[in-house]
Design a protein around this motif. Structure first.
Motif, PDB file in Angstrom:
ATOM      1  N   ALA A 192      -2.369   7.905  26.228  1.00 26.88           N
ATOM      2  CA  ALA A 192      -1.224   8.755  25.896  1.00 26.88           C
ATOM      3  C   ALA A 192      -0.624   8.419  24.528  1.00 26.88           C
ATOM      4  O   ALA A 192       0.207   9.162  24.007  1.00 26.88           O
ATOM      5  N   ALA A 193      -1.050   7.319  23.932  1.00 24.88           N
ATOM      6  CA  ALA A 193      -0.431   6.888  22.669  1.00 24.88           C
ATOM      7  C   ALA A 193      -0.696   7.891  21.556  1.00 24.88           C
ATOM      8  O   ALA A 193      -1.784   8.460  21.453  1.00 24.88           O
ATOM      9  N   GLU A 194       0.320   8.095  20.759  1.00 32.76           N
ATOM     10  CA  GLU A 194       0.174   8.949  19.586  1.00 32.76           C
ATOM     11  C   GLU A 194      -0.191   8.063  18.393  1.00 32.76           C
ATOM     12  O   GLU A 194       0.418   7.011  18.195  1.00 32.76           O
ATOM     13  N   ILE A 195      -1.165   8.476  17.602  1.00 34.68           N
ATOM     14  CA  ILE A 195      -1.583   7.694  16.432  1.00 34.68           C
ATOM     15  C   ILE A 195      -1.212   8.478  15.185  1.00 34.68           C
ATOM     16  O   ILE A 195      -1.613   9.641  15.036  1.00 34.68           O
ATOM     17  N   ILE A 196      -0.434   7.858  14.320  1.00 34.86           N
ATOM     18  CA  ILE A 196      -0.012   8.524  13.081  1.00 34.86           C
ATOM     19  C   ILE A 196      -0.510   7.703  11.888  1.00 34.86           C
ATOM     20  O   ILE A 196       0.053   6.661  11.569  1.00 34.86           O
ATOM     21  N   PRO A 197      -1.576   8.151  11.232  1.00 37.99           N
ATOM     22  CA  PRO A 197      -2.057   7.450  10.040  1.00 37.99           C
ATOM     23  C   PRO A 197      -1.125   7.738   8.863  1.00 37.99           C
ATOM     24  O   PRO A 197      -0.699   8.882   8.674  1.00 37.99           O
ATOM     25  N   LEU A 198      -0.786   6.711   8.095  1.00 42.38           N
ATOM     26  CA  LEU A 198       0.120   6.916   6.974  1.00 42.38           C
ATOM     27  C   LEU A 198      -0.055   5.822   5.929  1.00 42.38           C
ATOM     28  O   LEU A 198      -0.765   4.838   6.139  1.00 42.38           O
ATOM     29  N   SER A 199       0.582   6.035   4.805  1.00 46.18           N
ATOM     30  CA  SER A 199       0.609   5.012   3.766  1.00 46.18           C
ATOM     31  C   SER A 199       2.019   4.889   3.206  1.00 46.18           C
ATOM     32  O   SER A 199       2.571   5.856   2.693  1.00 46.18           O
ATOM     33  N   CYS A 200       2.584   3.693   3.321  1.00 49.10           N
ATOM     34  CA  CYS A 200       3.910   3.452   2.738  1.00 49.10           C
ATOM     35  C   CYS A 200       3.814   3.390   1.218  1.00 49.10           C
ATOM     36  O   CYS A 200       4.830   3.489   0.530  1.00 49.10           O
ATOM     37  N   GLU A 201       2.603   3.211   0.702  1.00 49.19           N
ATOM     38  CA  GLU A 201       2.412   3.099  -0.738  1.00 49.19           C
ATOM     39  C   GLU A 201       2.410   4.485  -1.395  1.00 49.19           C
ATOM     40  O   GLU A 201       3.081   4.700  -2.394  1.00 49.19           O
ATOM     41  N   THR A 202       1.654   5.426  -0.809  1.00 40.93           N
ATOM     42  CA  THR A 202       1.544   6.772  -1.396  1.00 40.93           C
ATOM     43  C   THR A 202       2.474   7.775  -0.733  1.00 40.93           C
ATOM     44  O   THR A 202       2.702   8.854  -1.270  1.00 40.93           O
ATOM     45  N   GLY A 203       2.967   7.453   0.468  1.00 43.19           N
ATOM     46  CA  GLY A 203       3.825   8.380   1.205  1.00 43.19           C
ATOM     47  C   GLY A 203       3.037   9.343   2.083  1.00 43.19           C
ATOM     48  O   GLY A 203       3.636  10.083   2.881  1.00 43.19           O
ATOM     49  N   GLU A 204       1.718   9.317   1.976  1.00 40.95           N
ATOM     50  CA  GLU A 204       0.902  10.218   2.793  1.00 40.95           C
ATOM     51  C   GLU A 204       1.141   9.948   4.278  1.00 40.95           C
ATOM     52  O   GLU A 204       1.131   8.794   4.715  1.00 40.95           O
ATOM     53  N   GLY A 205       1.349  11.013   5.045  1.00 42.14           N
ATOM     54  CA  GLY A 205       1.472  10.884   6.501  1.00 42.14           C
ATOM     55  C   GLY A 205       2.846  10.488   7.010  1.00 42.14           C
ATOM     56  O   GLY A 205       3.114  10.564   8.209  1.00 42.14           O
ATOM     57  N   ILE A 206       3.741  10.066   6.115  1.00 38.76           N
ATOM     58  CA  ILE A 206       5.067   9.605   6.567  1.00 38.76           C
ATOM     59  C   ILE A 206       5.830  10.741   7.249  1.00 38.76           C
ATOM     60  O   ILE A 206       6.596  10.512   8.188  1.00 38.76           O
ATOM     61  N   GLU A 207       5.603  11.967   6.774  1.00 45.16           N
ATOM     62  CA  GLU A 207       6.339  13.092   7.367  1.00 45.16           C
ATOM     63  C   GLU A 207       6.068  13.217   8.864  1.00 45.16           C
ATOM     64  O   GLU A 207       6.956  13.597   9.634  1.00 45.16           O
TER      65      GLU A 207
END
Ligand code: MG
Ligand code: ZN
Length: 220
Positions: A192-207
């Protein structure tokens, strides 16, 4: 010795922690605050996720942070720069936060302007998963350089959370990391876990993370 006294002496530490966690939950509920327990290994980017979160949340969301560390005030100083209330817990060598530590830290905060309390746990993929804090949701910050085998090696941690932020995806071209192996490992222990790939460096996926958060905040 009364029966009650005997029971309290014999009650395991984890049961005592559960009781304090329930008190924390009630305090947060009464104050209309959504609480999150952020866990992850040292260097996964828990504090960086926090910094990115402050900057992107709607302006009317009041945020406070509790920083758990074995020593130092460094992370609390980092988040305070963003104008959020921050309480630091030093565990003096202890490798996880527990509900009593969070209870004490909450008393240092002015809860009235707060909608969201983010608790950054001690960097550790093992025992933080076993200690409820009274927060509403648990979040794991994992990261690409840690490797795609972590869900297999630390199943308890991956099982204990509702959402997994996979940080540092900007490093995918440079690091051996099989995304399918990582996600399959999570599905095995926590489908059931949601996986959110992101990068704190580029901001990709943070939304995607901010949307997850805003949706939960809207239900408080
Ligand atoms: Mg940190
Ligand atoms: Zn521990």
């Amino acid at each position: 010795m009364t029966v009650e006294r005997q029971i309290s002496v014999l009650t395991p530490i984890l049961d005592a922690n559960e009781r304090l966690a329930a008190q924390n939950r009630r305090a947060l509920d009464l104050a209309g605050i959504l609480g999150l327990n952020l866990m992850g290994s040292p260097g996964a980017g828990k504090t960086s996720v926090l910094e990115n979160t402050f900057d992107r949340l709607p302006g009317d969301v009041g945020v406070a942070v509790i920083e758990g560390d074995i020593a130092s005030q460094l992370d609390a100083d980092r988040v305070a720069v963003h104008g959020v209330q921050a309480a630091q817990i030093n565990t003096e060598g202890g490798c996880h936060l527990d509900a009593s530590m969070v209870q004490e830290a909450i008393t240092e905060l002015d809860l009235s302007p707060i909608d969201l309390l983010l608790v950054e746990n001690v960097g550790n993929l093992v025992c933080p998963a076993g200690f409820a804090l009274g927060t509403h949701h648990s979040v794991l910050v994992a990261s690409v350089p840690e490797g795609d085998d972590k869900p297999y090696k630390y199943p308890g941690m991956f099982q204990s959370v509702e959402v997994i932020l996979l940080n540092k995806i900007d490093l995918l071209p440079y690091v051996r990391f099989d995304m399918d192996r990582f996600t399959n490992g999570i599905t095995r222990v926590n489908p059931a876990a949601e996986i959110i790939p992101l990068s704190c460096e580029t901001g990709e996926g943070i939304e995607g993370w901010i949307s997850w958060l805003v949706e939960r905040l809207s239900k408080v």
